[in-house]
Design an enzyme around this catalytic site. Structure first.
Site, short mmCIF file in Angstrom:
data_model
loop_
_atom_site.label_atom_id
_atom_site.label_comp_id
_atom_site.label_asym_id
_atom_site.label_seq_id
_atom_site.Cartn_x
_atom_site.Cartn_y
_atom_site.Cartn_z
N ASP A 104 1.00 -1.46 -0.03
CA ASP A 104 -0.10 0.16 0.06
C ASP A 104 0.83 1.38 0.06
OD1 ASP A 104 0.89 -0.48 2.46
OD2 ASP A 104 -1.01 -0.14 3.44
N LYS A 154 6.56 3.52 17.24
CA LYS A 154 5.57 4.44 17.92
C LYS A 154 6.18 5.03 19.09
CE LYS A 154 1.47 2.36 15.32
NZ LYS A 154 2.01 0.80 14.80
N ASP A 211 1.76 5.82 2.80
CA ASP A 211 1.25 4.80 3.11
C ASP A 211 -0.08 4.82 3.03
OD1 ASP A 211 0.04 3.10 4.72
OD2 ASP A 211 1.42 2.90 6.14
P1 GTP Z 1 -4.94 -2.46 8.39
O1 GTP Z 1 -5.96 -3.43 9.11
O2 GTP Z 1 -5.75 -1.25 8.19
O3 GTP Z 1 -3.95 -2.15 9.56
O4 GTP Z 1 -4.18 -2.62 7.14
P2 GTP Z 1 -3.23 -3.82 6.80
O5 GTP Z 1 -3.94 -5.24 7.18
O6 GTP Z 1 -3.05 -3.91 5.47
O7 GTP Z 1 -2.05 -3.85 7.78
P3 GTP Z 1 -0.98 -2.78 7.42
O8 GTP Z 1 -1.38 -1.66 6.62
O9 GTP Z 1 0.05 -2.86 8.44
O10 GTP Z 1 0.17 -3.82 6.30
C1 GTP Z 1 0.98 -3.39 5.58
C2 GTP Z 1 1.13 -4.27 4.32
O11 GTP Z 1 1.56 -5.70 4.78
C3 GTP Z 1 -0.11 -4.29 3.35
O12 GTP Z 1 0.08 -4.21 2.20
C4 GTP Z 1 -0.70 -5.47 3.86
O13 GTP Z 1 -1.30 -6.30 2.67
C5 GTP Z 1 0.38 -6.30 4.24
N1 GTP Z 1 0.23 -7.35 5.48
C6 GTP Z 1 -0.20 -7.11 6.71
N2 GTP Z 1 -0.30 -8.17 7.37
C7 GTP Z 1 -0.18 -9.43 6.21
C8 GTP Z 1 -0.21 -10.53 6.63
O14 GTP Z 1 -0.60 -11.30 7.63
N3 GTP Z 1 -0.14 -11.45 5.55
C9 GTP Z 1 0.30 -10.80 4.26
N4 GTP Z 1 0.83 -11.83 3.12
N5 GTP Z 1 0.56 -9.42 4.02
C10 GTP Z 1 0.15 -8.44 5.05
#
Ligand code: GTP
Length: 320
Positions: A104, A154, A211
């Site tokens: 993202d 953080k 982000d």
């Molecule tokens: P929030 O639920 O809003 O925090 O979003 P998110 O689930 O996308 O978490 P975050 O923004 O912290 O994740 C950053 C990146 O890592 C994003 O592109 C997510 O798709 C990816 N990501 C986060 N957790 C996982 C996971 O458990 N598995 C995989 N494959 N990607 C993950």
């Protein structure tokens, strides 16, 4: 070379949009978020590995229907394994230096320059770093020269060790995989601090970085892209409307309204007489009625704002 994109998160902060569309497929102007990353990859990347989980079927459909000019491999996690666990889960595809992305991120990062920095410095990995005025909400990185010496998640106000944050774009050596235990693992919290002595370097860059994880940052990413030359207008009816650029208007129906700046209106979306729309996204078929004010809003496919309503900072999905 392979590029790994972490694309399995649930995107909870972008609900209700992410109830029907996984975050990597949400539109940023002319294409899904994840395609901005794929289209920016250097030519030497021939294979894109996507670590998926949440709504993986929609991601599979997208990549089956859209040829992105590179081999694409989707690897599923039955349960999300976290950012570190996701990397371990695709280890059979990683046998050489690889690029790795949070799915993202929108940025002006020069990936070729990042790769040459990594090759010059050696070590197990390079993290791209972005300077922010207030790092309180981020993962902060302490540097000695180009060498990373500390991490802080953080930090409380006034305690940050630097103003440089992890920008979520990395280059890794496959040896990193030896340091990721099985199960749910956070790359940032559990792996990086453990591999400091293996040589982690920080690559600082300028330009823009967003982000897109929250509604505010999603709109900020859109504004950055529009300010950096991605505005466009095509196949859009604009009778009697005033348009203040830059915007991305594609197949929309605008009538007697004021639009912009920083609006993305996608095919089938419409804005009626006497309405004002600024810094917002109108996804396919979204509609704004007569005499409305819409500011800083994300309108999902088919979402509507009724006649005379004023909305600010809202994320709206179609009523089922
Ligand atoms: P929030 O639920 O809003 O925090 O979003 P998110 O689930 O996308 O978490 P975050 O923004 O912290 O994740 C950053 C990146 O890592 C994003 O592109 C997510 O798709 C990816 N990501 C986060 N957790 C996982 C996971 O458990 N598995 C995989 N494959 N990607 C993950």
């Amino acid at each position: 070379m392979k590029a790994l994109i972490l694309a399995g998160g649930m995107g909870t902060r972008l609900r209700p949009l992410t109830f029907s569309t996984p975050k990597p497929l949400l539109p940023l102007l002319d294409r899904p978020m994840v395609m901005h990353i794929i289209d920016s990859l250097p030519d030497e990347v021939d294979t894109v590995v996507l670590a998926v989980s949440y709504m993986k079927d929609l991601l599979e459909d997208h990549f089956r229907d859209h040829d992105c000019g590179r081999r694409v491999v989707l690897v599923n996690e039955e349960e999300p394994l976290g950012t570190g666990g996701a990397i371990r889960n695709v280890r059979q595809h990683l046998d050489d230096t690889f690029l790795c992305f949070n799915g993202d991120i929108v940025s002006s990062l020069d990936l070729r320059d990042l790769l040459s920095f990594h090759r010059r410095h050696g070590g197990i990995g390079t993290l791209s770093l972005w300077r922010v005025p207030d790092p309180a909400a981020f993962g902060v990185v302490g540097l000695d020269g180009d060498q990373i010496i500390d991490f802080q998640e953080k930090p409380a106000p006034g305690t940050a060790i630097s103003d440089l944050i992890n920008a979520g774009v990395y280059v890794f050596q496959p040896e990193l995989l030896d340091h990721i235990p099985p199960g749910v693992v956070s790359l940032e919290r559990q792996v990086f601090p453990k591999v400091l002595e293996k040589g982690l370097h920080g690559y600082r860059f300028h330009g823009y970085w967003v982000d897109c994880g929250t509604p505010e940052s999603y709109l900020r990413a859109q504004s950055e892209l529009l300010e950096h030359g991605r505005s466009s207008t095509r196949a859009t009816r604009m009778e009697g409307s005033k348009v203040i650029g830059p915007n991305y208007l594609d197949g929309a129906n605008l009538s007697g309204c004021v639009i912009g700046p920083h609006v993305c209106a996608l095919p089938g979306s419409s804005v009626s007489e006497g309405s004002l729309v600024e810094r917002s996204v109108l996804m396919q078929g979204a509609s704004v009625g007569k005499g409305c004010v819409v500011r800083d809003c994300l309108l999902g496919p088919g979402a509507s704002v009724g006649d005379g309503e004023s909305v600010q900072g809202r994320v709206l999905a179609e009523l089922q």
